[in-house]
Design an enzyme around this catalytic site. Structure first.
Site, short mmCIF file in Angstrom:
data_model
loop_
_atom_site.label_atom_id
_atom_site.label_comp_id
_atom_site.label_asym_id
_atom_site.label_seq_id
_atom_site.Cartn_x
_atom_site.Cartn_y
_atom_site.Cartn_z
N HIS A 151 -9.67 6.81 6.12
CA HIS A 151 -8.37 6.52 5.49
C HIS A 151 -7.61 7.81 5.23
CE1 HIS A 151 -5.34 4.74 2.86
NE2 HIS A 151 -5.63 3.63 3.54
N ARG A 178 -10.42 -2.34 -1.18
CA ARG A 178 -10.22 -3.65 -0.57
C ARG A 178 -11.45 -4.08 0.23
NH1 ARG A 178 -4.68 -1.78 2.19
NH2 ARG A 178 -6.12 -0.07 2.66
N ARG A 236 2.19 -8.19 4.55
CA ARG A 236 2.84 -6.91 4.20
C ARG A 236 4.36 -7.01 4.14
NH1 ARG A 236 0.71 -1.70 4.21
NH2 ARG A 236 -1.10 -2.78 3.33
N HIS A 245 0.82 -1.21 0.00
CA HIS A 245 0.00 0.00 0.00
C HIS A 245 0.85 1.26 0.00
CE1 HIS A 245 -4.08 1.84 0.92
NE2 HIS A 245 -4.30 0.95 -0.02
N ARG A 284 15.89 12.25 5.28
CA ARG A 284 16.13 13.15 6.40
C ARG A 284 15.44 14.48 6.07
NH1 ARG A 284 16.44 17.32 9.59
NH2 ARG A 284 18.08 17.29 11.16
N ASP A 334 -9.53 -2.93 6.99
CA ASP A 334 -9.53 -3.67 8.25
C ASP A 334 -10.91 -4.11 8.74
OD1 ASP A 334 -6.82 -3.87 8.74
OD2 ASP A 334 -6.71 -1.89 9.67
N LYS A 367 -13.23 7.50 18.26
CA LYS A 367 -12.78 7.05 16.94
C LYS A 367 -13.35 5.65 16.69
CE LYS A 367 -9.52 9.16 14.82
NZ LYS A 367 -8.24 9.77 14.53
N ILE A 368 -13.87 5.42 15.51
CA ILE A 368 -14.44 4.11 15.19
C ILE A 368 -13.41 3.36 14.35
CG2 ILE A 368 -16.45 2.87 14.31
CD1 ILE A 368 -17.15 5.01 16.48
N MET A 369 -12.86 2.30 14.93
CA MET A 369 -11.76 1.60 14.28
C MET A 369 -12.24 0.81 13.06
SD MET A 369 -9.27 2.67 15.70
CE MET A 369 -8.87 3.62 17.14
N GLY A 370 -11.42 0.87 12.00
CA GLY A 370 -11.81 0.21 10.76
C GLY A 370 -12.51 1.15 9.79
C1 LIG Z 1 -4.82 -0.88 6.82
C2 LIG Z 1 -4.89 0.43 7.46
O1 LIG Z 1 -3.97 0.82 8.11
S1 LIG Z 1 -6.26 1.37 7.16
C3 LIG Z 1 -6.38 2.46 8.56
C4 LIG Z 1 -6.73 1.70 9.81
N1 LIG Z 1 -7.01 2.61 10.91
C5 LIG Z 1 -8.23 2.78 11.44
O2 LIG Z 1 -9.21 2.19 11.01
C6 LIG Z 1 -8.31 3.72 12.60
C7 LIG Z 1 -9.51 4.67 12.48
N2 LIG Z 1 -9.28 5.66 11.47
C8 LIG Z 1 -8.50 6.77 11.71
O3 LIG Z 1 -8.01 6.99 12.82
C9 LIG Z 1 -8.21 7.70 10.57
O4 LIG Z 1 -9.28 7.70 9.65
C10 LIG Z 1 -6.87 7.38 9.85
C11 LIG Z 1 -5.72 7.28 10.87
C12 LIG Z 1 -6.99 6.06 9.11
C13 LIG Z 1 -6.58 8.48 8.85
O5 LIG Z 1 -6.33 9.65 9.57
P1 LIG Z 1 -6.38 11.09 8.86
O6 LIG Z 1 -5.66 11.06 7.59
O7 LIG Z 1 -5.98 12.08 9.89
O8 LIG Z 1 -7.92 11.17 8.55
P2 LIG Z 1 -8.82 12.35 8.00
O9 LIG Z 1 -8.01 13.55 7.66
O10 LIG Z 1 -9.72 11.78 6.97
O11 LIG Z 1 -9.71 12.60 9.28
C14 LIG Z 1 -9.64 13.70 10.03
C15 LIG Z 1 -10.78 13.72 11.04
O12 LIG Z 1 -11.89 12.89 10.61
C16 LIG Z 1 -12.48 12.19 11.69
N3 LIG Z 1 -12.28 10.74 11.54
C17 LIG Z 1 -11.45 10.09 10.68
N4 LIG Z 1 -11.54 8.77 10.86
C18 LIG Z 1 -12.43 8.57 11.84
C19 LIG Z 1 -12.95 7.43 12.48
N5 LIG Z 1 -12.55 6.20 12.12
N6 LIG Z 1 -13.86 7.58 13.46
C20 LIG Z 1 -14.27 8.80 13.82
N7 LIG Z 1 -13.81 9.94 13.27
C21 LIG Z 1 -12.91 9.82 12.29
C22 LIG Z 1 -11.77 12.69 12.89
O13 LIG Z 1 -12.48 13.81 13.36
C23 LIG Z 1 -10.40 13.13 12.36
O14 LIG Z 1 -9.83 14.06 13.21
P3 LIG Z 1 -8.92 13.60 14.47
O15 LIG Z 1 -7.67 13.02 13.90
O16 LIG Z 1 -8.72 14.84 15.23
O17 LIG Z 1 -9.70 12.60 15.25
O1 LIG Z 2 -2.15 3.40 3.35
C1 LIG Z 2 -2.34 3.60 4.57
O2 LIG Z 2 -2.13 4.71 5.13
C2 LIG Z 2 -2.85 2.52 5.43
C3 LIG Z 2 -3.33 1.33 4.69
O3 LIG Z 2 -4.45 1.29 4.22
C4 LIG Z 2 -2.40 0.23 4.47
O4 LIG Z 2 -1.23 0.32 4.84
O5 LIG Z 2 -2.83 -0.81 3.94
#
Ligand SMILES: CC(=O)SCCNC(=O)CCNC(=O)[C@H](O)C(C)(C)COP(=O)(O)OP(=O)(O)OC[C@H]1O[C@@H](n2cnc3c(N)ncnc32)[C@H](O)[C@@H]1OP(=O)(O)O
Ligand SMILES: O=C([O-])CC(=O)C(=O)O
Length: 375
Positions: free
Chosen positions: A260, A269, A336, A186, A355, A311, A254-257
């Protein structure tokens, strides 16, 4: 407290280098590995084909794939010293810490002496990781020293076989292939970028992967599949799920999953793993987990325009296959590692130490105060 700065923070929107491996969101919500669409890969390819594509630059022909799978099969054994280390790690350790330690220990036992050896070390990690985590899991939880030298035909089958200590059913192997393909690569996500930064110092391959494992562990990244499962497993009906999600949103949890950093409308996906989750739900006669997941998806879109990332439906899919929640993120590692190491190879082939600069926000100058005169 100063207001949280979102625009530009977290290096968002800035290019931090080049890659020929993957595009994320370039066509809105699309994902390609070396130009191949993720839907086609997840539908048609075995994980080993995708690993080969990422690492060796082309899809293997039948002879190459057979040779590659045979090579990986021959690299599954765990060194005795690694088994000894795994047996010391307690059952309540976080499995991602086990992955991190196991990878690091492998690097002590089979150190990369020269970059010309990189492919052999990468193949070894791909082959050994599924058995490594399941050896620890079965020993620490069940007191069983599972035999990792199985007859499994693939990494997907090897993971399920060494977890349950028996040959898995074909449908589950098929889902695991799709899952490993979806998670394989990714672009410059946090864990891959960690690996590339490490590679840019000309460090060894096990250090790059060990660091990447640490970054993947967090709930904002790979750890979200486990966190999503821990959330949805509490709810017994879609109505209960909706009620609880509304409460969480009101509390600004925050709601996990969901959500992005790059995709804005959907994560390609999700539709793929969601379909597998539905099939598995029917197979096991699930009465609420899939329905709960679907309702959470609908409510999140209705209330916040937030969509499921890779996720979310992985949680229910893995659960239906009898995989313990704590092993969800280690599966992500088993996949990964292909993407991480392809990036390490790419970084090494055209390296300059990574850097960046920082915008300084501290005091302009400070006057020295002797220790006895400080507050
Ligand atoms: C395979 C992977 O790694 S995919 C990512 C897996 N992670 C998760 O599912 C964790 C939940 N999601 C998040 O925390 C975020 O959406 C991330 C980390 C994936 C992306 O973060 P960012 O790029 O900062 O997201 P974005 O700019 O779209 O969102 C900004 C705001 O939207 C809101 N927001 C974004 N995602 C969520 C969420 N899952 N639940 C609630 N609010 C959310 C929040 O208010 C966030 O502000 P905050 O950082 O102060 O809480
Ligand atoms: O691209 C990202 O920031 C997170 C993600 O979805 C991954 O690593 O699969």
């Amino acid at each position: 407290m100063a207001e949280k700065k979102l625009s530009g923070a977290g290096l968002r929107g800035q290019s931090a280098g080049e890659t020929a491996l993957c595009t994320v969101g370039q066509t809105g919500s699309g994902l390609t590995y070396r130009g191949y669409d993720i839907k086609e890969l997840a539908d048609k390819a075995q994980f080993e084909e995708v690993a080969y594509l990422l690492l060796y630059g082309k899809l293997p022909n039948q002879t190459e794939l057979d040779g590659y799978k045979a090579k990986l099969k021959g690299l599954r054994s765990l060194p005795a010293a690694l088994k000894t280390v795994l047996e010391q790690i307690p059952a309540d350790a976080h499995p991602m810490d086990v992955m991190r330690t196991g990878c690091s220990m492998l690097g002590n036992l089979e150190t990369e002496q020269d970059f010309s050896e990189q492919n052999d070390h990468i193949d070894r990690m791909l082959a050994v990781f599924p058995g490594m985590i399941n050896y620890w899991y079965n020993f620490s939880h069940n007191g069983v020293r599972v035999d990792v030298d199985t007859d499994a035909d693939s990494i997907a089958e090897q993971f399920l076989w060494t977890l349950h200590n028996k040959k898995p059913e074909p449908l589950h192997v098929q889902v695991m292939h799709a899952s490993l393909v979806l998670y394989a690569e990714h672009e410059f996500n946090a864990s891959t970028f960690t690996g590339r930064v490490c590679a840019s110092t000309l460090s060894d391959i096990h250090s790059c992967v060990t660091g990447a494992i640490g970054s993947l562990r967090g709930p904002l990244h790979g750890g979200a599949n486990e966190a999503a499962m821990e959330m949805i497993e509490n709810w017994r009906s879609p109505e209960e799920a909706e009620d609880k999600i509304m409460g969480m949103l009101a509390r600004k949890d925050k709601i996990m999953g969901f959500g992005h950093a790059i995709y804005r409308e959907s994560d390609p996906r999700n539709a793929i793993i969601k379909e597998w989750s539905q099939k598995l739900s029917e197979q096991v006669g699930d009465e609420y987990l899939y329905a709960v997941s679907e309702r959470v998806e609908a409510v999140m879109w209705r209330e916040k325009k937030l969509f499921c990332n890779a996720d979310f439906f992985h949680a229910s899919a893995y659960n239906f296959m009898g995989i313990p929640t704590k092993l969800f993120t280690p599966i992500f590692v088993c996949s990964r590692v292909a993407g991480w190491t392809a990036h390490v190879m790419e970084q090494r082939a055209n390296n300059r130490i990574i850097r960046p600069s920082a915008d300084y926000t501290g005091p302009e100058s400070a006057e020295w105060v002797a220790i006895e005169d400080r507050d």
